[in-house]
Design an enzyme around this catalytic site. Structure first.
Site, PDB file in Angstrom:
ATOM      1  N   HIS A  34       1.132  -1.133  -0.372  1.00  0.00           N
ATOM      2  CA  HIS A  34       0.317   0.371  -0.094  1.00  0.00           C
ATOM      3  C   HIS A  34       1.264   1.209   0.023  1.00  0.00           C
ATOM      4  O   HIS A  34       1.732   1.508   0.808  1.00  0.00           O
ATOM      5  CB  HIS A  34      -0.936   0.041   1.035  1.00  0.00           C
ATOM      6  CG  HIS A  34      -1.684  -1.283   1.005  1.00  0.00           C
ATOM      7  ND1 HIS A  34      -2.257  -1.837   0.034  1.00  0.00           N
ATOM      8  CD2 HIS A  34      -2.437  -1.728   2.106  1.00  0.00           C
ATOM      9  CE1 HIS A  34      -3.192  -2.295   0.922  1.00  0.00           C
ATOM     10  NE2 HIS A  34      -3.372  -2.726   2.086  1.00  0.00           N
TER      11      HIS A  34
ATOM     12  N   ARG B  96      -0.260  -4.778  -6.582  1.00  0.00           N
ATOM     13  CA  ARG B  96       0.120  -5.668  -6.478  1.00  0.00           C
ATOM     14  C   ARG B  96       1.518  -6.565  -6.156  1.00  0.00           C
ATOM     15  O   ARG B  96       1.825  -6.207  -7.648  1.00  0.00           O
ATOM     16  CB  ARG B  96      -0.446  -6.832  -7.290  1.00  0.00           C
ATOM     17  CG  ARG B  96      -2.455  -6.678  -6.779  1.00  0.00           C
ATOM     18  CD  ARG B  96      -3.341  -7.440  -7.620  1.00  0.00           C
ATOM     19  NE  ARG B  96      -4.654  -7.136  -6.953  1.00  0.00           N
ATOM     20  CZ  ARG B  96      -5.384  -6.465  -6.947  1.00  0.00           C
ATOM     21  NH1 ARG B  96      -4.526  -5.449  -8.018  1.00  0.00           N
ATOM     22  NH2 ARG B  96      -6.399  -6.163  -6.479  1.00  0.00           N
TER      23      ARG B  96
END
Length: 391
Positions: free
Chosen positions: A99, A274
Site C-alpha cells: 500500500h 500487487r
C-alpha cells in the site's frame, strides 16, 4: 445505537465454512464467504434500521449529520467514517500487496486522473487519494507474510536456489537494499523459459528442504504453481499469528494473508499495488517505487497490547482508526469515545445500554455507536472488539 446489517464479499479465495462455523451465518449456495464488511464504505456500506422501521445505508445516515454522528474532530478531518472493519476468512492465499503512503497516493491518484485512466481499468493503481494502513487480529491460527527478512536470513535461505536467477547471485554477493530491489523486480519480471527454469530450481529445492519457509512455499504452490511470488517466503517474514495476536501492516511494506480467520481494520482506501500470487495486473515500476527495501525482524512485527482493566488497547500509529478488545463480565462497565464506534461481538454475548435503549449482541453481530451516544454501558460474557478514533 443500531445493530448493523452487514454484507459478505464472495471473493474466490474465501472460506465456504468459516463464517458458518464461527458465527452461524448461513451459506445455502456454498459460496466462498471471504469478507464480512462493517462500515460505511461506498462500495458496500452496512445498513441499519431507522426510526420509521426502514432499512437504510449507514453511509447515508452518517452523511445526513456528520458532526453529530462522527464527532466534530473526525467529521472535520476525514469527512466520513474513516475506517472499514472486516472479518476476513482466507481459505487460499491472497495476493502479495503493497500500500502506497498518503503522499504517493495523492500524487498517483491525481496523475492517473489526469491521464484519463478509468477507475475500473485493469491498469488503474490508485482508486482514491488515501493511504491504507491495516491491522490484522487473529481469530484462528493465521498465516501471513509481512516485511522483508533480515538480509543475513535472506542470504541463507537463497543459498539452495542460488542458480535460479542472476539477480539472486548478485544479492548473495552484495546483500543490500539496492540489490534486494533489483532482485524483487527481476523475479516479478520473469517470463517464459527464464521463469520456468527458476521455478523448476525452486521446486527441486523443496524436495530437500524441510520446515519454514519451505512449508509455506509448498502451501502457496498448491494454488499458484506457476507464479514467481513463490519465491516471496524466502524474502519476506512468514508470520504465524495465534488467536488473540495482532499485527500492523505499514505502508510501503510487502505483505500477504495466506490462511486463517482474522479481524481486519483499515483506512477507507482501495489503493493496492500487487506484487505476486495474482492473475491481476502488476505495475512493476510503480510497485518498486513504493516499496521500502528495508529489513524488519520478525520479532518486531507483533503489536503489543496495553492492558487497562478489562480492556486491551492495541496501539495504532495512525489516526484513521483505533482498536481495542473488551472482556465482559456481569459487572457493568462503560465504553466511551469522542468518535463513532463499531462494536463486534467476538464471542459470548453482550448487552449494551444507553438511556432506555438496550441492544443485545451475539457472536458475529455488530453495532454502530454514534459519537453523541457515548458513553454506553455494557455487560455480558465473552469479548467485544471496538473500532473507533482517538482524535
Amino acid at each position: 445505537m443500531q445493530k448493523l446489517i452487514n454484507s459478505v464479499q464472495n471473493y474466490a479465495w474465501g472460506s465456504k465454512t468459516a463464517l458458518t462455523e464461527l458465527y452461524g451465518m448461513e451459506n445455502p449456495s456454498s459460496q466462498p464467504m471471504a469478507e464480512l464488511w462493517m462500515g460505511a464504505h461506498p462500495k458496500s456500506s452496512s445498513r441499519v434500521q431507522n426510526a420509521a422501521g426502514d432499512i437504510v445505508s449507514l453511509r447515508d445516515v452518517i452523511e445526513s449529520d456528520k458532526s453529530t454522528l462522527l464527532g466534530e474532530a473526525v467529521a472535520k478531518r476525514f469527512g466520513e467514517l474513516p475506517f472499514l472493519f472486516k472479518v476476513l476468512c482466507a481459505a487460499q492465499p491472497l495476493s502479495i500487496q503493497v500500500h502506497p503512503n498518503k503522499h504517493n497516493s495523492e500524487i498517483g491518484f491525481a496523475k492517473e486522473n489526469a491521464a484519463g485512466i478509468p477507475m475500473d481499468a485493469a491498469e488503474r493503481n490508485y482508486k482514491d487519494p488515501n493511504h491504507k494502513p491495516e491491522l490484522v487480529f487473529a481469530l484462528t491460527p493465521f498465516l501471513a507474510m509481512n516485511a522483508f527478512r533480515e538480509f543475513s536470513e535472506i542470504v541463507s535461505l537463497l543459498q539452495p536456489v542460488a542458480g535460479a536467477h542472476p539477480a539472486i547471485a548478485h544479492f548473495l554477493q552484495q546483500p543490500d537494499a539496492e540489490r534486494l530491489s533489483e532482485l524483487f523486480a527481476s523475479l516479478l519480471n520473469m517470463q517464459g523459459e527464464e521463469k520456468s527454469r527458476a521455478l523448476a530450481i525452486l521446486k527441486s529445492a523443496l524436495d530437500s528442504q524441510q520446515g519454514e519457509p519451505w512449508q509455506t512455499i509448498r502451501l502457496i504452490s498448491e494454488f499458484y504453481p506457476e507464479d514467481s511470488g513463490l519465491f516471496s517466503p524466502l524474502l519476506l517474514n512468514v508470520v504465524k499469528l495465534n488467536p488473540g495476536e495482532a499485527m500492523f501492516l505499514f505502508a510501503e511494506t510487502p505483505h500477504a494473508y495466506l490462511q486463517g480467520v482474522a479481524l481486519e481494520v483499515m483506512a477507507n482506501s482501495d489503493n493496492v499495488l500487487r506484487a505476486g500470487l495474482t492473475p491481476k495486473y502488476i505495475d512493476i515500476p510503480e510497485l518498486v517505487a513504493n516499496v521500502k527495501f528495508e529489513a524488519k525482524p520478525a520479532n518486531q512485527l507483533l503489536t503489543q497490547p496495553v492492558k487497562q482493566g478489562a480492556e486491551l488497547d492495541f496501539p495504532i500509529p495512525v489516526d484513521d482508526f483505533a482498536f481495542s478488545l473488551h472482556d465482559l463480565s456481569d459487572k457493568e462497565t462503560t465504553i466511551s469515545q469522542q468518535s463513532a464506534a463499531i462494536l463486534f461481538c467476538v464471542e459470548g454475548d453482550a448487552t449494551l445500554w444507553k438511556g432506555s435503549q438496550q441492544l443485545q449482541l451475539k457472536p458475529g453481530e455488530s453495532a454502530f455507536i454514534a459519537a453523541n451516544e457515548s458513553p454506553v454501558t455494557v455487560k455480558g460474557h465473552g469479548r467485544l472488539a471496538r473500532v473507533y478514533n482517538k482524535l
